[in-house]
Design a protein around this motif. Structure first.
Motif, PDB file in Angstrom:
ATOM      1  N   ASP A  61      57.697 -24.662 -11.684  1.00  0.00           N
ATOM      2  CA  ASP A  61      57.890 -23.641 -12.707  1.00  0.00           C
ATOM      3  C   ASP A  61      59.178 -23.987 -13.462  1.00  0.00           C
ATOM      4  OD1 ASP A  61      57.662 -21.379 -14.296  1.00  0.00           O
ATOM      5  OD2 ASP A  61      58.524 -20.028 -12.792  1.00  0.00           O
ATOM      6  N   TYR A  64      62.465 -22.896 -11.775  1.00  0.00           N
ATOM      7  CA  TYR A  64      62.480 -21.600 -11.075  1.00  0.00           C
ATOM      8  C   TYR A  64      61.816 -21.709  -9.695  1.00  0.00           C
ATOM      9  CZ  TYR A  64      64.529 -19.426 -15.123  1.00  0.00           C
ATOM     10  OH  TYR A  64      65.415 -19.086 -16.126  1.00  0.00           O
ATOM     11  N   HIS A 104      62.589 -15.975  -4.785  1.00  0.00           N
ATOM     12  CA  HIS A 104      61.693 -16.963  -4.174  1.00  0.00           C
ATOM     13  C   HIS A 104      62.371 -18.321  -4.168  1.00  0.00           C
ATOM     14  CE1 HIS A 104      60.745 -16.144  -8.457  1.00  0.00           C
ATOM     15  NE2 HIS A 104      60.995 -17.433  -8.574  1.00  0.00           N
ATOM     16  N   PHE A 149      51.877 -14.270 -12.698  1.00  0.00           N
ATOM     17  CA  PHE A 149      51.287 -15.338 -13.516  1.00  0.00           C
ATOM     18  C   PHE A 149      49.752 -15.301 -13.517  1.00  0.00           C
ATOM     19  CE2 PHE A 149      55.042 -18.530 -12.802  1.00  0.00           C
ATOM     20  CZ  PHE A 149      55.819 -17.801 -13.690  1.00  0.00           C
ATOM     21  N   PHE A 172      54.908 -15.092  -7.985  1.00  0.00           N
ATOM     22  CA  PHE A 172      54.714 -15.959  -9.150  1.00  0.00           C
ATOM     23  C   PHE A 172      53.714 -17.051  -8.748  1.00  0.00           C
ATOM     24  CE2 PHE A 172      58.482 -13.520  -9.885  1.00  0.00           C
ATOM     25  CZ  PHE A 172      58.354 -13.167 -11.219  1.00  0.00           C
ATOM     26  N   GLN A 176      56.079 -20.992  -5.333  1.00  0.00           N
ATOM     27  CA  GLN A 176      57.292 -20.150  -5.313  1.00  0.00           C
ATOM     28  C   GLN A 176      57.183 -19.045  -4.253  1.00  0.00           C
ATOM     29  OE1 GLN A 176      56.531 -19.600  -9.587  1.00  0.00           O
ATOM     30  NE2 GLN A 176      58.705 -19.934  -9.947  1.00  0.00           N
ATOM     31  N   ARG A 206      73.162 -15.525 -14.395  1.00  0.00           N
ATOM     32  CA  ARG A 206      72.021 -14.726 -14.844  1.00  0.00           C
ATOM     33  C   ARG A 206      71.127 -14.668 -13.609  1.00  0.00           C
ATOM     34  NH1 ARG A 206      66.255 -16.012 -15.091  1.00  0.00           N
ATOM     35  NH2 ARG A 206      65.342 -14.787 -16.754  1.00  0.00           N
ATOM     36  N   ASP A 208      67.737 -14.163 -11.819  1.00  0.00           N
ATOM     37  CA  ASP A 208      66.304 -14.202 -12.106  1.00  0.00           C
ATOM     38  C   ASP A 208      65.577 -13.122 -11.303  1.00  0.00           C
ATOM     39  OD1 ASP A 208      64.054 -15.759 -13.289  1.00  0.00           O
ATOM     40  OD2 ASP A 208      63.509 -16.046 -11.192  1.00  0.00           O
ATOM     41  N   VAL A 209      64.670 -12.407 -11.947  1.00  0.00           N
ATOM     42  CA  VAL A 209      63.863 -11.382 -11.280  1.00  0.00           C
ATOM     43  C   VAL A 209      64.758 -10.519 -10.363  1.00  0.00           C
ATOM     44  CG1 VAL A 209      61.648 -10.943 -10.115  1.00  0.00           C
ATOM     45  CG2 VAL A 209      62.030 -13.130 -11.191  1.00  0.00           C
ATOM     46  N   GLU A 261      68.093 -10.175 -15.002  1.00  0.00           N
ATOM     47  CA  GLU A 261      66.782 -10.049 -15.662  1.00  0.00           C
ATOM     48  C   GLU A 261      66.058  -8.975 -14.858  1.00  0.00           C
ATOM     49  OE1 GLU A 261      62.549 -12.363 -16.316  1.00  0.00           O
ATOM     50  OE2 GLU A 261      63.637 -12.486 -14.456  1.00  0.00           O
ATOM     51  N   HIS A 322      63.246 -18.004 -23.091  1.00  0.00           N
ATOM     52  CA  HIS A 322      62.274 -19.051 -22.742  1.00  0.00           C
ATOM     53  C   HIS A 322      60.944 -18.492 -22.227  1.00  0.00           C
ATOM     54  CE1 HIS A 322      64.078 -17.758 -19.077  1.00  0.00           C
ATOM     55  NE2 HIS A 322      63.185 -18.411 -18.363  1.00  0.00           N
ATOM     56  N   ARG A 404      59.216 -23.380 -25.834  1.00  0.00           N
ATOM     57  CA  ARG A 404      60.034 -24.324 -25.063  1.00  0.00           C
ATOM     58  C   ARG A 404      60.011 -25.736 -25.639  1.00  0.00           C
ATOM     59  NH1 ARG A 404      58.207 -22.296 -18.963  1.00  0.00           N
ATOM     60  NH2 ARG A 404      59.163 -20.220 -19.147  1.00  0.00           N
TER      61      ARG A 404
HETATM   62  C1  GLC Z   1      61.773 -15.204 -14.660  1.00  0.00           C
HETATM   63  C2  GLC Z   1      62.043 -16.425 -15.502  1.00  0.00           C
HETATM   64  C3  GLC Z   1      60.752 -17.149 -15.710  1.00  0.00           C
HETATM   65  C4  GLC Z   1      60.231 -17.586 -14.359  1.00  0.00           C
HETATM   66  C5  GLC Z   1      60.076 -16.389 -13.417  1.00  0.00           C
HETATM   67  C6  GLC Z   1      59.876 -16.816 -11.996  1.00  0.00           C
HETATM   68  O1  GLC Z   1      60.984 -14.275 -15.302  1.00  0.00           O
HETATM   69  O2  GLC Z   1      62.671 -16.052 -16.701  1.00  0.00           O
HETATM   70  O3  GLC Z   1      60.882 -18.251 -16.564  1.00  0.00           O
HETATM   71  O4  GLC Z   1      58.984 -18.215 -14.510  1.00  0.00           O
HETATM   72  O5  GLC Z   1      61.229 -15.589 -13.439  1.00  0.00           O
HETATM   73  O6  GLC Z   1      61.060 -17.323 -11.461  1.00  0.00           O
END
Ligand code: GLC
Length: 535
Positions: A61, A64, A104, A149, A172, A176, A206, A208-209, A261, A322, A404
């Motif tokens: 990913d 990520y 993850h 996803f 996801f 992951q 930052r 993530d999740v 996020e 992104h 991207r």
């Molecule tokens: C967040 C990221 C994204 C990623 C997801 C899983 O939403 O911004 O790009 O795929 O987390 O880590």
């Protein structure tokens, strides 16, 4: 370097490094490329950069899916090079945020490999969310949760003779696996990760999740496919994690910055994450998702300013990242999705960055937005985003590759100067027209507009700081008054498709450069008007 105070009105530039600048010709952006563009970022005037995940990763990913949180992916460069880059950014007065991924890890992370290979009941299992399946042999997933996803949120472990089937949870992609935050080992490891990077000079993260991590006890059945994520996200225990992270981040000078996020079911729940004892900030995605409407934008601004008051932390404004369709393409269409006139799109686009820069707080820019890049068309056979491959056949969702696509630097060069090798995502044929060198030469280009506007914010304190009052959306005109010290400025943006009467005041700036003599406020245009006593 960005001191703690600067974060109040910082302009932060997101570097999606895979697409930023390739230095070694393998078609993927890297540290060598990034370092060659520090001067460019400095001339843009940004205060900080946020780098998407730079850790070793199978790139399932695109970073990520982290397999080692303490190092740098060889695709990107080495740890030493990253340290040098951080120093260079600091020398140019810019701070560096990394991306931390706590919900993850990669399925290639040694923890997960041990859990998978250790067999049933191995202690390594306790770091993940692993359950026996339902049915006689465990062949049915433990619950009905769906992955963000698409497709099921559970995948099978290898079958063991005479044992019921084991499954692991992944909110996801299947590469992951979600961590089990009930396990103190996981906490300890992430605290060490923060300290490791802080010691190397990183200015913050930052996250993530950030609303993830914990799941509701017992993993109850819910219909995630019907949009009910209540058991998967935003559990009360997560706040204790950020209280600890705050303490750790405060042990450094300047104290390190944390932005999440975070997706929650309401703003009230988002409030729980931000404040003195937890995160400095959270992205406001409702602003980003707001369609073109004076009323809608005014509502979003009011909510975001209230949020800032309640958390005692300046707001965050962003229009692209992104994961989202580039905002040139989002705002360049009518409500039916048909493209609108180019000049109006460009005027709207310029006005939106000016609007953000005239609001108090922090601005996050996504690389390429300063060039006015639209969402690129990526042929299906070139797509890379795992979210695309997990869609059901009936879905029209094409994933996130279109935002991207690599950055064009030089109009005459192969691949518009991004790479001497084949770019990891194909660049549209006309991409060189957007290139940095072409825009450098053109005083009316989007790039020069961004530079001028960021410079203006630096020299006019009322823009980044200042108080907002008299917000209104009457007749499709978004307007407010911004005051700081002696300065009193009206900001007005015409959301209508027809010209409007120019509000009263002395014109300090207007976005429609080609309308400078025009007595009216053109469709999509913004104006800053100095208000003198008695106006
Ligand atoms: C967040 C990221 C994204 C990623 C997801 C899983 O939403 O911004 O790009 O795929 O987390 O880590």
């Amino acid at each position: 370097m960005t001191s703690e105070g600067h974060w109040h009105s910082a302009v932060v530039y997101q570097v999606y490094w895979r697409s930023f600048k390739d230095g070694n010709g393998d078609g993927i952006g890297d540290l060598k490329g990034l370092r060659s563009k520090i001067g460019y970022l400095s001339s843009l005037g940004v205060d900080a950069i946020w780098l998407n995940p730079t850790y070793p990763s199978p790139q399932g990913d695109h970073g990520y899916d982290v397999s080692n949180y303490f190092d740098v992916d060889p695709l990107f460069g080495t740890l030493e090079e990253l340290e040098q880059a951080i120093d260079e950014f600091h020398d140019h007065g810019m701070a560096v945020l990394l991306d931390i991924v706590p919900n993850h890890v990669s399925s290639q992370h040694p923890w997960f490999i041990s859990a998978k290979e250790g067999g049933h009941g191995h202690e390594a299992e306790s770091r993940f969310i692993i359950r026996q399946g339902k049915g006689d042999s465990g062949g049915i997933p433990p619950n009905d949760w769906k992955s963000v996803f698409g497709g099921p949120a559970w995948s099978k472990f290898p079958t063991e003779a005479g044992r019921p089937q084991r499954w692991y949870l992944h909110m996801f992609d299947e590469c992951q696996p979600d961590l089990n935050w009930e396990n103190p080992d996981v906490h300890e490891r992430f605290e060490k990760i923060l300290e490791h990077w802080y010691e190397l000079g990183v200015d913050g993260f930052r996250i993530d999740v950030a609303h993830g991590l914990y799941k509701a006890p017992g993993l109850p059945q819910i219909e995630t496919f019907a949009g009910n994520w209540s058991a998967c996200w935003d559990q009360p225990e997560v706040h204790e994690v950020y209280r600890r992270w705050r303490k750790i981040s405060n042990n450094y000078d300047p104290r390190r910055f944390l932005i999440g996020e975070i997706h929650t079911s309401s703003r009230e729940r988002l409030l729980e994450y931000v404040g003195e004892d937890q995160l400095d900030a959270a992205f406001d995605f409702s602003f980003l998702h707001q369609p073109w409407s004076a009323e809608g934008f005014v509502e979003r601004i009011i909510e975001n300013l209230q949020f800032a008051d309640e958390t005692n932390s300046p707001p965050v404004w962003t229009l692209s990242n992104h994961d989202e369709t580039r905002h040139w393409s989002r705002y360049g269409t009518d409500p039916e999705g048909k493209p609108i006139d180019f000049v109006e799109t460009s005027t709207r686009y310029r006005s939106l960055i000016s609007l953000m820069l005239a609001l108090p707080g922090r601005i996050f820019l996504f690389n390429g937005e300063e060039l006015g890049l639209p969402q690129a068309e990526v042929p299906d056979e070139s797509r890379q985003d795992p979210a695309f491959f997990r869609q059901p056949p009936e879905s029209d969702y094409k994933g996130r590759d279109g935002c991207r696509v690599p950055i064009p630097w030089e109009k005459e060069e192969e691949n518009a100067g991004f790479s001497t090798g084949e770019p990891w995502l194909p660049m549209p044929r006309n991409w060189h027209l957007y290139s940095v060198d072409a825009q450098d030469e053109d005083s009316g280009s989007m790039l020069n507009y961004y530079r001028d506007q960021i410079r203006m914010r630096k020299s006019h304190e009322w823009m980044g700081l200042g108080q907002v009052s008299q917000l209104s959306s009457d007749d499709g005109l978004l307007s407010f008054v911004k005051s700081r010290g002696q300065d009193k400025v009206m900001v007005a943006l015409n959301f209508n498709g027809i010209p409007m009467q120019m509000p009263r005041g002395e014109i300090l700036f207007r976005s429609g450069a080609c309308f400078s003599e025009d007595p009216q406020l053109e469709p999509g245009e913004i104006v800053f008007l100095l208000l003198h006593e008695g106006v």
